[in-house]
Design an enzyme around this catalytic site. Structure first.
Site, PDB file in Angstrom:
ATOM      1  N   HIS A 175       0.803  -1.232   0.000  1.00 18.62           N
ATOM      2  CA  HIS A 175       0.000   0.000   0.000  1.00 18.62           C
ATOM      3  C   HIS A 175       0.834   1.279   0.000  1.00 18.62           C
ATOM      4  O   HIS A 175       0.287   2.366  -0.070  1.00 18.62           O
ATOM      5  CB  HIS A 175      -0.958   0.016   1.196  1.00 18.62           C
TER       6      HIS A 175
HETATM    7  C1  UD1 Z   1      -2.337   5.557   5.866  1.00 19.17           C
HETATM    8  C2  UD1 Z   1      -1.060   6.059   6.513  1.00 19.17           C
HETATM    9  C3  UD1 Z   1       0.014   4.981   6.407  1.00 19.17           C
HETATM   10  C4  UD1 Z   1      -0.487   3.669   6.958  1.00 19.17           C
HETATM   11  C5  UD1 Z   1      -1.769   3.291   6.250  1.00 19.17           C
HETATM   12  C6  UD1 Z   1      -2.326   2.001   6.797  1.00 19.17           C
HETATM   13  C7  UD1 Z   1      -0.601   8.486   6.298  1.00 19.17           C
HETATM   14  C8  UD1 Z   1       0.237   9.476   5.609  1.00 19.17           C
HETATM   15  N1  UD1 Z   1      -0.521   7.221   5.804  1.00 19.17           N
HETATM   16  O1  UD1 Z   1      -2.071   5.380   4.484  1.00 19.17           O
HETATM   17  O2  UD1 Z   1       1.135   5.384   7.164  1.00 19.17           O
HETATM   18  O3  UD1 Z   1       0.494   2.673   6.757  1.00 19.17           O
HETATM   19  O4  UD1 Z   1      -2.723   4.337   6.451  1.00 19.17           O
HETATM   20  O5  UD1 Z   1      -3.419   1.541   6.076  1.00 19.17           O
HETATM   21  O6  UD1 Z   1      -1.281   8.805   7.227  1.00 19.17           O
HETATM   22  N2  UD1 Z   1      -9.228   4.841   1.434  1.00 19.17           N
HETATM   23  C9  UD1 Z   1     -10.381   4.108   1.361  1.00 19.17           C
HETATM   24  N3  UD1 Z   1     -11.025   3.808   2.529  1.00 19.17           N
HETATM   25  C10 UD1 Z   1     -10.585   4.205   3.740  1.00 19.17           C
HETATM   26  C11 UD1 Z   1      -9.407   4.962   3.805  1.00 19.17           C
HETATM   27  C12 UD1 Z   1      -8.723   5.268   2.638  1.00 19.17           C
HETATM   28  O7  UD1 Z   1     -10.845   3.733   0.289  1.00 19.17           O
HETATM   29  O8  UD1 Z   1     -11.214   3.877   4.764  1.00 19.17           O
HETATM   30  C13 UD1 Z   1      -8.488   5.148   0.174  1.00 19.17           C
HETATM   31  C14 UD1 Z   1      -8.821   6.523  -0.354  1.00 19.17           C
HETATM   32  O9  UD1 Z   1      -8.786   6.446  -1.754  1.00 19.17           O
HETATM   33  C15 UD1 Z   1      -7.639   7.355   0.123  1.00 19.17           C
HETATM   34  C16 UD1 Z   1      -6.500   6.344   0.064  1.00 19.17           C
HETATM   35  O10 UD1 Z   1      -7.089   5.106   0.425  1.00 19.17           O
HETATM   36  O11 UD1 Z   1      -7.402   8.477  -0.667  1.00 19.17           O
HETATM   37  C17 UD1 Z   1      -5.378   6.666   1.014  1.00 19.17           C
HETATM   38  O12 UD1 Z   1      -5.856   6.812   2.365  1.00 19.17           O
HETATM   39  P1  UD1 Z   1      -4.997   7.654   3.448  1.00 19.17           P
HETATM   40  O13 UD1 Z   1      -5.602   7.550   4.796  1.00 19.17           O
HETATM   41  O14 UD1 Z   1      -4.741   9.017   2.928  1.00 19.17           O
HETATM   42  O15 UD1 Z   1      -3.601   6.937   3.444  1.00 19.17           O
HETATM   43  P2  UD1 Z   1      -3.244   5.387   3.434  1.00 19.17           P
HETATM   44  O16 UD1 Z   1      -2.621   5.074   2.116  1.00 19.17           O
HETATM   45  O17 UD1 Z   1      -4.373   4.563   3.917  1.00 19.17           O
END
Ligand code: UD1
Length: 370
Positions: free
Chosen positions: A213
């Site tokens: 991820h």
């Molecule tokens: C975040 C953390 C990362 C951690 C990871 C664990 C930061 C910078 N990154 O990354 O350190 O290892 O979580 O999972 O805080 N999305 C969904 N559903 C959700 C949440 C996110 O579909 O419930 C998708 C969305 O398209 C979103 C993307 O995932 O834009 C990224 O989510 P985000 O929370 O920004 O960062 P992660 O990649 O999950």
């Protein structure tokens, strides 16, 4: 206040959690503080909102219902961090905590620390001092800044103190307490359950688990194509189960991840199901931080698809190896060939199931002076 609250309170602590990796770290701390004279408030920022990345963990880990979910959701780094800060400021004005506890290295961690210190609220950081020394990782920026802001730095591993003192942190702010995520692992190990998933997928015999991820691996089509090629080579050796975070789904699917007969792409799993699969795996391929630690304790070979790690103790003491797209399949062969009797593993110090208690003690002591 949470169900963990103790009404004969001497102080009020607000825990900030927001995304999947925070929950297994916070659970043992909240449980340990519930036995002390501390009133607790649990704030979920809503950075993660899918059931599988959030509520499923609360159900399985006996975490209390959050007192509030700020519903911040996704966005670019600047947008998400700004939204988090605005929502947290409103929250702290209303609840006026005695101290704020933040976990790990996600954007919610940084945002909460920044808002709290500017409101002159003491901040404690659980999992302080980890460093990859790679500032292209958003988490590294979050770690470095959070550790400069926090008044109490709770480290999981001995090198945390060295990293922090090298950055000018006063060592009296640092307490080496061990790894609370391993408390959660050891407590829940008897409940791990991967067998139903393996049966549903029709896998019989050895398999590997892969999780990906990190932005560097999944955000660009070029990186996704290289990963898919590397996983294809691995799937010639044994079937791969890939519980896929939503972040990587599009790019990896476009690169053909779903089109391989021995690669089983599934939705993200709950904690107990994921750990069940890991516990039964011949090897794990990952770019996660937490999985490097969990495989070390379980003695499962871990191949980390990154050029660096903020958790070097999982290499020196555990099963972890850093790999790249080119050498992944040959490193998998090596890992499968290595003796799996566990004799080469030295579980890191204080990864013993009691970190939550030590953190609670350190927090209570610190709050009398902070
Ligand atoms: C975040 C953390 C990362 C951690 C990871 C664990 C930061 C910078 N990154 O990354 O350190 O290892 O979580 O999972 O805080 N999305 C969904 N559903 C959700 C949440 C996110 O579909 O419930 C998708 C969305 O398209 C979103 C993307 O995932 O834009 C990224 O989510 P985000 O929370 O920004 O960062 P992660 O990649 O999950």
């Amino acid at each position: 206040m949470t169900q963990a609250s103790n009404h004969s309170s001497t102080a009020s602590v607000t825990h900030i959690v927001g995304a999947r990796p925070n929950f297994p770290k916070a659970a043992p701390v909240i449980a340990a503080l519930a036995n002390r004279s501390v009133t607790q408030r649990l704030v979920h920022t809503g950075q993660h909102y899918d059931d599988a990345l959030s509520e499923a963990f609360f159900r399985e880990l006996d975490l209390p219902e959050p007192d509030v979910n700020l519903g911040v959701g996704s966005g670019s780094h600047a947008t998400q961090t700004a939204d988090l800060m605005r929502a947290l400021e409103t929250e702290f004005i209303a609840s006026n905590p005695r101290a704020v506890v933040v976990y790990g290295d996600i954007n919610s961690t940084l945002a909460a620390a920044l808002v709290a210190v500017k409101m002159e609220m003491p901040v404690a950081h659980v999992e302080a001092g980890l460093r990859s020394f790679d500032r292209t990782m958003p988490e590294e920026i979050n770690r470095v800044v959070t550790d400069q802001l926090a008044g109490l730095l709770l480290t999981t591993s001995p090198e945390g103190l060295t990293n922090l003192t090298n950055e000018g942190v006063d060592p009296t702010r640092v307490a080496f307490v061990g790894n609370p995520m391993i408390d959660t692992l050891l407590k829940n190990r008897p409940r791990f359950s991967g067998s139903e998933i393996i049966a549903r997928l029709g896998i019989d015999g050895a398999y590997a688990v892969a999780t990906l991820h990190r932005p560097a691996n999944v955000d660009s089509h070029a990186a996704a194509a290289q990963i898919v090629d590397a996983l294809r080579a691995c799937s010639d050796r044994l079937p791969l189960i890939v519980p896929l975070h939503p972040r990587g789904r599009q790019a990896l699917a476009a690169a053909g991840l779903d089109d391989m007969s021995r690669v089983f792409v599934i939705d993200p799993l709950s904690y107990l199901n994921f750990m069940g699969l890991v516990q039964g795996a011949a090897a794990v391929i990952t770019d996660s931080g937490g999985v490097q630690e969990e495989t070390t304790v379980l003695g499962i070979p871990c191949l980390t698809l990154r050029p660096n790690t903020e958790r070097p103790i999982t290499i020196t003491n555990g099963t972890n190896r850093l790999v790249d797209y080119e050498n992944l399949a040959t490193e998998l062969d090596r890992a499968l060939a290595r003796s799996q009797d566990g004799s080469q593993i030295q579980v890191p110090p204080l990864w013993d199931g009691h970190a939550g208690e030590r953190i609670a003690d350190a927090l209570v002591d610190w709050m009398t002076t902070a």
